[in-house]
Enzyme design. Structure first.
Site, PDB file in Angstrom:
ATOM      1  N   ILE A   1      59.985  57.477 -11.278  1.00  0.00           N
ATOM      2  CA  ILE A   1      60.819  58.308 -10.392  1.00  0.00           C
ATOM      3  C   ILE A   1      61.411  57.421  -9.288  1.00  0.00           C
ATOM      4  O   ILE A   1      60.661  56.749  -8.590  1.00  0.00           O
ATOM      5  CB  ILE A   1      59.983  59.424  -9.718  1.00  0.00           C
ATOM      6  CG1 ILE A   1      59.209  60.243 -10.756  1.00  0.00           C
ATOM      7  CG2 ILE A   1      60.864  60.319  -8.859  1.00  0.00           C
ATOM      8  CD1 ILE A   1      58.235  61.237 -10.149  1.00  0.00           C
TER       9      ILE A   1
ATOM     10  N   LYS B   1      50.247  54.714  -2.294  1.00  0.00           N
ATOM     11  CA  LYS B   1      51.616  55.205  -2.503  1.00  0.00           C
ATOM     12  C   LYS B   1      52.073  56.077  -1.329  1.00  0.00           C
ATOM     13  O   LYS B   1      53.229  56.004  -0.902  1.00  0.00           O
ATOM     14  CB  LYS B   1      51.676  55.978  -3.820  1.00  0.00           C
ATOM     15  CG  LYS B   1      51.413  55.090  -5.041  1.00  0.00           C
ATOM     16  CD  LYS B   1      51.125  55.906  -6.284  1.00  0.00           C
ATOM     17  CE  LYS B   1      50.852  55.038  -7.491  1.00  0.00           C
ATOM     18  NZ  LYS B   1      50.286  55.785  -8.629  1.00  0.00           N
TER      19      LYS B   1
ATOM     20  N   GLY C   1      55.796  55.636 -10.447  1.00  0.00           N
ATOM     21  CA  GLY C   1      56.260  55.098 -11.739  1.00  0.00           C
ATOM     22  C   GLY C   1      57.762  55.120 -11.904  1.00  0.00           C
ATOM     23  O   GLY C   1      58.490  54.409 -11.210  1.00  0.00           O
TER      24      GLY C   1
ATOM     25  N   GLY D   1      52.591  54.388 -16.998  1.00  0.00           N
ATOM     26  CA  GLY D   1      52.899  54.012 -18.374  1.00  0.00           C
ATOM     27  C   GLY D   1      53.948  52.907 -18.396  1.00  0.00           C
ATOM     28  O   GLY D   1      54.697  52.724 -17.430  1.00  0.00           O
TER      29      GLY D   1
END
Ligand code: HSE
Length: 438
Positions: free
Chosen positions: A139, A208, A137, A305
């Site tokens: 980072i 990921k 996300g 998010g």
């Protein structure tokens, strides 16, 4: 205003869900600040989505429901792909690259599984395919691995890289909530994938991890070789026993360079409570990276998010805008960080890993069963570090064992022998343990 700042970069968005909508909102909210950083405005001129209408936007934004309208629009410099999945996302991205447009994608499945092909298309067309938002996300872990740590040989990395899974484990541990109930809340909060089994069965984390491992070790993307195990078998009982032993249960993606290759694995893991990674809770993500020069570095922040993911999407857009304004004819950075990959580094099978293990063994409460289990483990050279045997008001009791380091293929044989004992009444639960020492 100089002549450069009079120009502007034109962006089209394909897909207007949590991430696409979040990216639009972020550019509206922070546009002035971003213009000051870049030296020119970044304008969204086209959006393709089935769920919006032109009445929701000012007349400068062209709305349609066909993503190829965006990709084929000569005015668009950068395409943001936030459709997700493969169809039509793969063709949308491929066509945009062929049309000479830079692409920013949040689509980890697309990069992990089809990235090798798409990066080749991007290179052939001298455009950038950027994907910071596909991992962890908000980072900036891609930037950290590809640029900040580029002087290091990366030894290993380990990350909490699925916000939904971490949210579920945290709520189960702290509030004794039920798995299904927490998953519903994660879906309502916009953290979970369209198909939430991607989150709970580890597929999202494996996407990921595949991407990070490629950048860390300079190997091609190899999603099909990433060992993947989810959190759906973890019980509140396991979380409780782990706590008694001084550990927390986290769902980790781990990539490690070893003598004969590379480990790539996603699974629930016991980590010592005192490690910083153990205290990353809720939707938070964190990635611990060990480089041979720098030692351990930890990157922590929100992993899912709208705002967090949009933060990374727009950072990629800004990088490309700067590159474009600098007049670079080719992308400055190799897509996966290496111009020449290590094609001799094989991904090793999970059977070859060496680690410590937590075992929960359901047994009939009879004399001598622990001795039989110990003897089997000893027969496979697996030594025991700690044992918990609980007296419960039931004929079946769990024996919990923490082992010292063992090779997984021997542990598998030991588990099969233990499960064959007459007084073992069900499957053995095995959770790998990582201490991250050294
Ligand atoms: N479903 C993902 C997560 C979203 O929970 O981490 C961010 O990739």
């Amino acid at each position: 205003m100089n002549s450069e700042s009079a120009k502007c970069i034109k962006v089209g968005i394909c897909g207007f869900g949590t991430v696409g909508g979040g990216s639009y909102n972020l550019l509206q909210a922070n546009g002035e600040e971003i213009t000051r950083r870049v030296g020119c405005a970044i304008d969204i001129v086209r959006i393709a989505s089935r769920s919006i209408s032109s009445g929701d936007f000012n007349s400068a934004v062209n709305i349609s429901n066909d993503p190829f309208d965006v990709v084929n629009d000569p005015e668009v410099d950068i395409v943001i792909e936030t459709i997700g999945g493969f169809d039509p996302a793969f063709e949308v991205v491929r066509q945009a690259l062929v049309n000479g447009k830079h692409v920013v994608t949040a689509n980890k499945a697309l990069i992990a599984e089809r990235g090798n092909e798409l990066f080749t298309v991007a290179q052939e067309n001298a455009v950038t395919l950027a994907y910071e938002s596909s991992v962890a996300g908000g980072i900036p872990i891609i930037k950290a691995l590809r640029e900040g740590l580029s002087a290091n040989k990366i030894d290993w990395l380990a990350g909490i890289i699925n916000g939904t899974g971490n949210f579920i484990l945290t709520e189960m541990a702290d509030k004794q909530r039920q798995f299904a109930d927490v998953l519903t809340e994660a879906q309502q909060l916009g953290y979970a994938e369209a198909d939430p089994t991607f989150d709970v069965e580890g597929i999202d984390a494996a996407h990921k991890l595949t991407i990070m491992a490629s950048i860390a070790f300079g190997i091609p993307l190899q999603f099909d070789k990433t060992y993947t195990e989810g959190i759906s078998r973890i019980t509140p009982q396991d979380i409780g026993f782990a706590k008694q032993l001084g550990y927390r249960v986290k769902h980790l993606g781990i990539a490690r360079r070893i003598d004969n290759g590379v480990e790539m694995r996603v699974h629930p893991t016991l980590i010592p409570r005192k490690r910083l990674l153990a205290s990353v809770d809720g939707v938070g993500n964190a990635v611990l990276v060990h480089g041979n020069a720098v030692g351990s570095t930890l990157y922590n922040g929100p992993g899912a998010g709208a705002g967090a993911t949009a933060s990374s999407v727009i950072a990629d857009v800004i990088d490309i805008a700067r590159q474009k304004l600098a007049g670079l004819s080719e992308p400055l950075l190799p897509a996966l960080g290496y111009l020449s990959v290590h094609d001799d580094l094989e991904v090793v099978s999970i059977e070859e890993i060496v680690t410590e293990y937590y075992l929960r063994i359901p047994v009939n409460d009879v004399v001598g069963v622990l001795a039989k289990i110990s003897s089997i483990l000893q027969g496979f050279d697996i030594s025991i570090e700690a044992v918990i045997q609980k007296e419960l008001d039931s004929k079946t009791v769990p024996i919990v064992i923490l082992t010292h380091k063992a090779i997984e293929k021997k542990l598998n044989l030991a588990i099969a022998a233990i499960e064959a004992l007459e007084d073992v009444s069900g499957e053995v639960m095995r959770i790998r343990v990582e201490t991250f020492e050294g």
